[in-house]
Design an enzyme around this catalytic site. Structure first.
Site, mmCIF file in Angstrom:
data_model
loop_
_atom_site.group_PDB
_atom_site.id
_atom_site.type_symbol
_atom_site.label_atom_id
_atom_site.label_comp_id
_atom_site.label_asym_id
_atom_site.label_seq_id
_atom_site.Cartn_x
_atom_site.Cartn_y
_atom_site.Cartn_z
ATOM 1 N N GLU A 120 -10.901 25.834 57.202
ATOM 2 C CA GLU A 120 -11.095 27.262 56.922
ATOM 3 C C GLU A 120 -12.152 27.812 57.872
ATOM 4 O O GLU A 120 -13.192 27.194 58.078
ATOM 5 C CB GLU A 120 -11.565 27.496 55.484
ATOM 6 C CG GLU A 120 -10.610 27.012 54.405
ATOM 7 C CD GLU A 120 -11.198 27.173 53.005
ATOM 8 O OE1 GLU A 120 -12.109 28.002 52.823
ATOM 9 O OE2 GLU A 120 -10.745 26.445 52.098
ATOM 10 N N GLU A 153 -13.387 21.118 48.908
ATOM 11 C CA GLU A 153 -14.846 21.096 48.988
ATOM 12 C C GLU A 153 -15.467 20.409 47.759
ATOM 13 O O GLU A 153 -16.399 20.938 47.135
ATOM 14 C CB GLU A 153 -15.400 22.516 49.152
ATOM 15 C CG GLU A 153 -14.890 23.227 50.397
ATOM 16 C CD GLU A 153 -15.539 24.592 50.615
ATOM 17 O OE1 GLU A 153 -15.998 25.189 49.618
ATOM 18 O OE2 GLU A 153 -15.595 25.044 51.759
#
Length: 489
Positions: free
Chosen positions: A266, A121
């Site tokens: 995720e 991220e």
């Protein structure tokens, strides 16, 4: 973080007589930020017993990579963000990293590494552009290093991105596009991934919709909710995952990548550390997710479901709690591999606990019956314990949030005692504590006994990992202790 939903395909297949049925395309994230990690071989057995045939690691943990060798489990190997700058600076650095962390395990141990996830991220807005200049160069250098190592076809590269890399100005999925400040970079990176035959990895967290906005319609976070749907032209969206996932697909289509493969890096729901992080909601969300897998259900824009990596496998008591106390409680299993809640995996199968786990002695450090709640040392003692141990379950709305003052102190003392492997001097808090042989757990609050590390191989020390507590958490617990004392007396 962003939030949307997805779906996937669930193929049950017999591996052989007497063996567990596998789940095609089902992955899980295996985090290793624990003070008392399960032995890697036990974790690999846990993965196989529960039908996970794909796993994502956040870093090149030697024990995990060795244990996964010749297991039949595909591995997505992560590279932490702090390595992006060195990898971006030189192809030689990338070649050394690939030789040490990919080629070595593929050739020596037979580890089936299928992806290298470059960064985690990195374009998250809270990072304030820290990794904007290094992520793409690092990605290209790692790809070049894999090709040079002869692994270009076997191992692909990707970058797990947060859902905030795209948005919609119309509040509808059809208005999706990449975030304006990174749009040119995203288009270049997606083109590179497409040309490399790779996939785009996105992390999706419906839970965070509730966490970020108390007015968010709760039912819209779940697959079986009854909230008012969103109508986008001829398409109706009944949950936030579908809407947000299709916002990404619209962004890809708008920029010429309508057929770009997508991986859900995720997705999951935590069970503690926040009022909306509990067993009931986690079971509801993840069961809804599994039900969609079984049906092979996709989103309105993509009927074919993507590969998904559930977040996560086990709880991590040493993980950073900067995003919130819930960060340590994403696992579908507790830290020791015991099942948190039942999940129907189809064909009469449910979750199976870890086997062969060894524990410390059945004893707990608790507040002494003779100790006085008005003792001036009590608050500092609780604060100290929670600085070096995980007390995130004591917060408001959490599993131990309703304990009285004495039990609150006992929980803190015990977590410190267990974290320090039941060391004799670890249950001495200014004559306030004692050893108990009777389990003090009550209601939803578990007083843990830690794993006996014994001959377990500890993960290497990490300069980037935080202490099990944090100053912010310590202050919070100190206040909690004071508030609880005032309330009690």
């Amino acid at each position: 973080m962003g939030f949307r939903y997805f779906l996937w395909f669930f193929l049950f297949c017999m591996l052989g007589e007497g063996q567990v049925k596998g789940v095609f395309g089902l992955g899980v994230n295996w985090g290793t930020r624990l003070t008392h990690p399960l032995p890697p071989k036990i974790v690999v057995r846990l993965l196989k017993d529960n039908g996970f045939n794909k796993v994502k690691l956040f870093e090149a943990d030697p024990g995990a990579l060795q244990a996964l060798g010749r297991s039949g489990i595909e591995v997505m190997l992560g590279i932490p963000n702090e390595f992006l700058a060195p990898l971006a600076s030189s192809v030689r650095v990338a070649e050394d990293w690939v030789a040490k962390n990919v080629s070595n395990y593929v050739s020596k141990y037979g580890t089936n590494i299928s992806y290298v996830a470059v960064g985690n991220e990195p374009f998250l807005q809270t990072y304030k552009d820290q990794f904007l200049q290094t992520t793409f160069p690092a990605l290209k250098n790692v790809q070049a290093a894999l090709i040079k190592a002869g692994l270009g076809r076997q191992v692909k590269v990707t970058v797990p991105l947060n859902a905030d890399v795209y948005q919609t100005d119309t509040d509808l999925p059809s208005g999706g596009d990449f975030r304006s400040d990174i749009r040119p970079l995203m288009i270049s990176m997606v083109k590179f991934l497409s040309d490399s035959g790779s996939a785009l990895a996105i992390n999706i967290y419906p839970f965070l919709s509730l966490y970020a906005d108390p007015h968010f319609p709760k039912d819209y976070a779940f697959f079986n909710g009854n909230s008012t749907p969103i109508v986008d032209g001829s398409t109706t969206y009944t949950n936030v995952f579908d809407a947000n996932y299709d916002t990404l697909i619209a962004a890809l289509e708008k920029n010429g990548f309508g057929s770009m493969p997508v991986i859900i890096g995720e997705v999951g729901w935590p069970t503690d550390g926040d009022i909306n992080a509990n067993i009931e909601y986690a079971k509801r969300f993840n069961q809804g997710l599994f039900d969609r897998i079984i049906k092979g259900q996709g989103t309105p824009k993509r009927r074919t479901p993507p590969d998904i990596y559930l977040f996560g496998l086990i709880d991590e008591d040493a993980k950073s709690i900067d995003p919130g106390n819930f960060e340590r409680h994403w696992g579908i299993f507790y830290y020791d591999g015991t099942v948190k809640y039942a999940l129907d995996l189809g064909n009469g199968r449910g979750l199976v606990a870890a086997k062969g786990v060894k524990y410390l002695a059945r004893e707990w450090c608790v507040m002494s019956p003779e100790a006085n709640l008005l003792d001036p040392n009590l608050t500092n003692s609780v604060n100290y314990a929670c600085t070096y141990a995980d007390c995130t379950s004591l917060g408001y709305g959490s599993s131990c949030g309703t304990l009285d003052a004495r039990s609150n102190a006992s929980y803190a003392f015990n977590m410190y005692y267990q974290t320090l492997d039941q060391r004799k001097d670890a249950c001495k808090f200014n004559n306030l504590s004692t050893i108990a042989k009777l389990d003090p757990s009550q209601g939803t609050c578990r007083f843990e006994i830690m794993i006996d590390l014994g001959t377990h191989v500890l993960p290497p020390s990490r300069s980037s990992s935080l202490a099990v507590g944090s100053n912010k958490n310590s202050l919070l617990l100190a206040l909690l202790g004071l508030i609880t004392l005032v309330t009690y007396v």
